[in-house]
Design a protein around this motif. Structure first.
Motif, PDB file in Angstrom:
ATOM      1  N   GLY A 141       0.826  -1.211   0.000  1.00  0.00           N
ATOM      2  CA  GLY A 141       0.000   0.000   0.000  1.00  0.00           C
ATOM      3  C   GLY A 141       0.850   1.247   0.000  1.00  0.00           C
ATOM      4  N   SER A 142       0.278   2.329   0.567  1.00  0.00           N
ATOM      5  CA  SER A 142       0.966   3.620   0.558  1.00  0.00           C
ATOM      6  C   SER A 142       1.238   4.062   1.992  1.00  0.00           C
ATOM      7  N   LEU A 143       2.059   5.103   2.129  1.00  0.00           N
ATOM      8  CA  LEU A 143       2.481   5.542   3.463  1.00  0.00           C
ATOM      9  C   LEU A 143       1.381   6.340   4.163  1.00  0.00           C
ATOM     10  N   ARG A 144       1.079   5.951   5.392  1.00  0.00           N
ATOM     11  CA  ARG A 144       0.171   6.716   6.245  1.00  0.00           C
ATOM     12  C   ARG A 144       1.007   7.344   7.362  1.00  0.00           C
ATOM     13  N   GLU A 145       0.337   7.888   8.377  1.00  0.00           N
ATOM     14  CA  GLU A 145       1.076   8.576   9.446  1.00  0.00           C
ATOM     15  C   GLU A 145       1.993   7.663  10.248  1.00  0.00           C
ATOM     16  N   ASP A 146       3.072   8.245  10.752  1.00  0.00           N
ATOM     17  CA  ASP A 146       3.954   7.582  11.710  1.00  0.00           C
ATOM     18  C   ASP A 146       4.506   6.249  11.222  1.00  0.00           C
ATOM     19  N   GLY A 147       4.702   6.132   9.900  1.00  0.00           N
ATOM     20  CA  GLY A 147       5.365   4.951   9.358  1.00  0.00           C
ATOM     21  C   GLY A 147       4.452   3.779   9.052  1.00  0.00           C
ATOM     22  N   TRP A 148       3.159   3.907   9.317  1.00  0.00           N
ATOM     23  CA  TRP A 148       2.226   2.815   9.036  1.00  0.00           C
ATOM     24  C   TRP A 148       1.887   2.793   7.552  1.00  0.00           C
ATOM     25  N   SER A 149       1.647   1.602   7.009  1.00  0.00           N
ATOM     26  CA  SER A 149       1.204   1.488   5.621  1.00  0.00           C
ATOM     27  C   SER A 149      -0.325   1.487   5.581  1.00  0.00           C
ATOM     28  N   SER A 150      -0.859   1.879   4.414  1.00  0.00           N
ATOM     29  CA  SER A 150      -2.319   1.915   4.261  1.00  0.00           C
ATOM     30  C   SER A 150      -2.916   0.528   4.490  1.00  0.00           C
ATOM     31  N   GLU A 151      -2.195  -0.522   4.053  1.00  0.00           N
ATOM     32  CA  GLU A 151      -2.698  -1.885   4.222  1.00  0.00           C
ATOM     33  C   GLU A 151      -2.822  -2.232   5.710  1.00  0.00           C
ATOM     34  N   GLU A 152      -1.846  -1.818   6.494  1.00  0.00           N
ATOM     35  CA  GLU A 152      -1.877  -2.096   7.934  1.00  0.00           C
ATOM     36  C   GLU A 152      -3.032  -1.359   8.606  1.00  0.00           C
ATOM     37  N   MET A 153      -3.245  -0.113   8.186  1.00  0.00           N
ATOM     38  CA  MET A 153      -4.347   0.662   8.760  1.00  0.00           C
ATOM     39  C   MET A 153      -5.701   0.064   8.388  1.00  0.00           C
ATOM     40  N   LYS A 154      -5.791  -0.465   7.152  1.00  0.00           N
ATOM     41  CA  LYS A 154      -7.043  -1.096   6.735  1.00  0.00           C
ATOM     42  C   LYS A 154      -7.367  -2.291   7.629  1.00  0.00           C
ATOM     43  N   VAL A 155      -6.380  -3.132   7.880  1.00  0.00           N
ATOM     44  CA  VAL A 155      -6.635  -4.324   8.699  1.00  0.00           C
ATOM     45  C   VAL A 155      -7.140  -3.905  10.075  1.00  0.00           C
ATOM     46  N   ARG A 156      -6.520  -2.885  10.649  1.00  0.00           N
ATOM     47  CA  ARG A 156      -6.936  -2.430  11.980  1.00  0.00           C
ATOM     48  C   ARG A 156      -8.340  -1.820  11.940  1.00  0.00           C
ATOM     49  N   ASP A 157      -8.549  -0.863  11.040  1.00  0.00           N
ATOM     50  CA  ASP A 157      -9.812  -0.127  11.029  1.00  0.00           C
ATOM     51  C   ASP A 157     -10.984  -1.029  10.626  1.00  0.00           C
ATOM     52  N   GLU A 158     -10.753  -1.887   9.642  1.00  0.00           N
ATOM     53  CA  GLU A 158     -11.836  -2.744   9.154  1.00  0.00           C
ATOM     54  C   GLU A 158     -12.201  -3.817  10.176  1.00  0.00           C
ATOM     55  N   THR A 159     -11.187  -4.381  10.831  1.00  0.00           N
ATOM     56  CA  THR A 159     -11.465  -5.390  11.861  1.00  0.00           C
ATOM     57  C   THR A 159     -12.324  -4.787  12.963  1.00  0.00           C
ATOM     58  N   ARG A 160     -11.985  -3.582  13.400  1.00  0.00           N
ATOM     59  CA  ARG A 160     -12.777  -2.894  14.421  1.00  0.00           C
ATOM     60  C   ARG A 160     -14.223  -2.688  13.967  1.00  0.00           C
ATOM     61  N   LYS A 161     -14.390  -2.237  12.716  1.00  0.00           N
ATOM     62  CA  LYS A 161     -15.733  -1.925  12.220  1.00  0.00           C
ATOM     63  C   LYS A 161     -16.578  -3.194  12.067  1.00  0.00           C
ATOM     64  N   ILE A 162     -15.999  -4.249  11.491  1.00  0.00           N
ATOM     65  CA  ILE A 162     -16.767  -5.485  11.255  1.00  0.00           C
ATOM     66  C   ILE A 162     -17.191  -6.119  12.581  1.00  0.00           C
ATOM     67  N   LEU A 163     -16.260  -6.136  13.551  1.00  0.00           N
ATOM     68  CA  LEU A 163     -16.568  -6.774  14.835  1.00  0.00           C
ATOM     69  C   LEU A 163     -17.333  -5.846  15.766  1.00  0.00           C
ATOM     70  N   GLY A 164     -17.512  -4.580  15.375  1.00  0.00           N
ATOM     71  CA  GLY A 164     -18.219  -3.635  16.245  1.00  0.00           C
ATOM     72  C   GLY A 164     -17.435  -3.340  17.510  1.00  0.00           C
ATOM     73  N   LEU A 165     -16.108  -3.293  17.385  1.00  0.00           N
ATOM     74  CA  LEU A 165     -15.232  -3.036  18.538  1.00  0.00           C
ATOM     75  C   LEU A 165     -14.348  -1.828  18.218  1.00  0.00           C
ATOM     76  N   PRO A 166     -14.923  -0.606  18.324  1.00  0.00           N
ATOM     77  CA  PRO A 166     -14.160   0.560  17.862  1.00  0.00           C
ATOM     78  C   PRO A 166     -12.889   0.841  18.660  1.00  0.00           C
ATOM     79  N   GLU A 167     -12.751   0.229  19.839  1.00  0.00           N
ATOM     80  CA  GLU A 167     -11.565   0.480  20.669  1.00  0.00           C
ATOM     81  C   GLU A 167     -10.576  -0.682  20.639  1.00  0.00           C
ATOM     82  N   LEU A 168     -10.855  -1.706  19.829  1.00  0.00           N
ATOM     83  CA  LEU A 168      -9.993  -2.898  19.823  1.00  0.00           C
ATOM     84  C   LEU A 168      -8.536  -2.518  19.529  1.00  0.00           C
ATOM     85  N   ARG A 169      -7.618  -3.057  20.319  1.00  0.00           N
ATOM     86  CA  ARG A 169      -6.196  -2.809  20.082  1.00  0.00           C
ATOM     87  C   ARG A 169      -5.707  -3.766  19.001  1.00  0.00           C
ATOM     88  N   VAL A 170      -5.191  -3.208  17.905  1.00  0.00           N
ATOM     89  CA  VAL A 170      -4.743  -4.023  16.770  1.00  0.00           C
ATOM     90  C   VAL A 170      -3.372  -3.536  16.312  1.00  0.00           C
TER      91      VAL A 170
END
Lengths: 355, 355
Positions: B217-246
């Motif tokens: 993917g592409s560069l997001r903030e603080d060295g994270w890749s867009s792909e990594e952010m997708k896994v975190r954000d999407e997992t939270r949304k699908i499971l309905g756990l907006p505070e899940l640590r990923v």
């Protein structure tokens, strides 16, 4: 040869293997502190000539004769051979530096990484010093530096292990499979790779070309592999943290040489990326290669053949200010095996020099 | 054709891509619930004929005309094309099932995995339903089942991502590099792979044959890749756990198709492997393949071309009775893209049938 009089005699036991070959290369590149260097291998390799320090040296068969008069003996042989012969070499007066798994968890044998716990090498009641497993070594120099500052609390590690971790047979197996799949559609349909490779899986349980295989070593309790247990137990012993929480999954990937790992490391308190960068940028044996904006992060293709532990993708966990994420690469035949063994041997030779 | 009268009209937008090709295969294999199936792609592919349900269908150019009269439109196109055309299709009356990243985090667009949160598909004020990223999909069905029983608290994920996640260009790049390296010593010396591959890295920042590349993917903030952010954000949304640590690190590996991941999952209380096995063995869309003693664990070579999420190497963390370790594999073109999109489309068609 006369200039070498008085210098310690070194034996390289297992000189003809994948790691042994790299040992000879390293001995030819490092400052030459050794007197005689004896090359020792199994009887079937005896009489072969190998080059070290630009000289042809005849391989001797492993036995008491070959081990007599040796000051330091570096062993890279299977566990059972090490278990039999390392104590013999030690009884004959050598300090043994062993790269097998035979003695690493022996409480009377120190497990040493010169950049992390050099002091441990001096306490060796059995005359044996162990060098860690290559997967542990792919990350431990970087982790040791971070631990010294932040205090490690727990670790989650996933490996991306090269086939040369399984020796020459591993390399040959991947090369053969690569030739088989290149230019074909293999790897696209379920089971076609496995059918095409047939019995040609070599030391691996599954095809490794165009595949990843979540297994290394043998089965231990509760589904853990021996490789995963080594990473946990050895990391605890080297860092002197017998209670450290370590979760590891080891996966083989189609890379010839250089192990990689992702590391999620939690520390005792809050950490910052800036301070972690400073630590890693100045830690001996570590190269920080971390500028994703410029496409900079380590990969095995860049790291193979080099000595340090390369660290990239350094980030602080988004949801935990006490945790860092890292991607590390280390040449499993150099720092992961031959180099660390040679560094320990040089440490021992240095003691003698100053004694 | 008359037998299909009254059944919903389906549009496949992006029919000629790597995922589109798999969509047509799935539509030919699944129970045939559709009336007309329209194949839509960029104007340069218009007029080509593709086979679906055993019939030749001419590809139409993406535009208002092609989208008029459609009941359900499955989109697999780049984000910018989806952003432009999905709302047009919705305004023309279609329910859009979009596989791009354009709408996944839109609060008015549900992000749906039919085995995990089918109910979410009914609340779609924009007329758009999003399907998750392929890396999220490689693990979310198994995680959803475990979460329903144990309550997920935090996740550490490392991916082993196939090149077809980057489309046809990814596949062609690895194939070309494989032909280049087969039968050579490339991959053994520092930098030789990079020199040999030259500009032929395709959609990847580094050579991927005989290598692993810690970037997607592409560069997001603080060295994270867009792909990594997708896994975190999407997992939270699908499971309905907006505070899940990923915490996620995404790594590309030289595999054609099928993403793998290691997962360290901590739950609210103590877990047992026996209960986790029961859950995974009966969860829809999951295959438990976990008997290392018999050499059984999933690998991409076995999983490619199949529908489920495969889970192996299930262990309880040795130092934390609330955590499980898993190795998961899922075909990134099937469940990771085309299959999940088709399943959502079928869910929507089912609502209509019962309305």
């Amino acid at each position: 040869m006369t200039a070498r009089t008085g210098r310690p005699t070194l034996a390289v036991v297992g000189a003809t293997g994948a790691v042994g070959t790299v040992m000879l290369k390293i001995l030819s590149q490092h400052a030459d502190i050794w007197g005689e260097i004896r090359l020792i291998a199994s009887p079937r390799s005896a009489g072969r000539k190998l080059t070290v320090r630009g000289e042809q040296v005849e391989v001797m068969a492993l036995g008491e004769e070959a081990l007599t008069g040796v000051d330091v003996a570096m062993f890279d042989v299977p566990d059972d051979i090490a278990r039999r012969w390392a104590p013999v070499a030690a009884a004959l007066g050598a300090v043994v530096v062993d790269n097998s798994g035979a003695f690493r968890m022996d409480p009377d044998v120190p497990l040493v990484v010169p950049e992390v716990n050099p002091h441990a090498a001096r306490v060796r009641s059995r005359g044996i010093i162990a060098s860690p497993n290559c997967t542990t070594l792919s990350m431990i120099v970087a982790l040791g530096a971070l631990h010294a500052e932040f205090g490690l609390r727990d670790l989650v590690v996933s490996s991306y292990q090269a086939v040369s971790g399984a020796g020459r047979a591993g390399i040959e197996t991947l090369r053969a499979q690569m030739s088989l799949v290149a230019g074909t559609e293999l790897g696209t349909n379920p089971g076609d790779l496995r059918r095409a490779v047939g019995d040609g899986t070599g030391p691996f349980p599954e095809p490794v070309a165009l595949n990843v295989v979540p297994w290394a070593g043998s089965l231990r309790e509760d589904g853990w592999s021996s490789e995963e247990m080594k990473v946990r137990d050895e990391t605890r012993k080297i860092l002197g943290l017998p209670e450290l929480r370590v979760a590891v999954t080891c996966v083989r990937v189609p890379v010839i040489t250089t192990h990689s790992a992702t590391v999620h490391a939690r520390f005792e308190g809050e950490v910052t990326v800036d301070r972690a960068r400073e630590i890693l940028a100045t830690a001996p044996g570590v190269v920080l290669c971390d500028n994703p904006e410029a496409g900079e992060f380590p990969t095995p293709a860049d790291v193979v053949g080099t000595d340090p532990t390369w660290v990239g993708r350094l980030r602080r966990a988004l949801d935990d200010p006490t945790a860092l994420e890292l991607f590390v690469c280390g040449d499993n035949l150099r720092k992961g095996a031959a180099l660390n063994t040679a560094q320990i041997a040089e440490l021992v030779a240095g003691e003698r020099g100053t004694a």
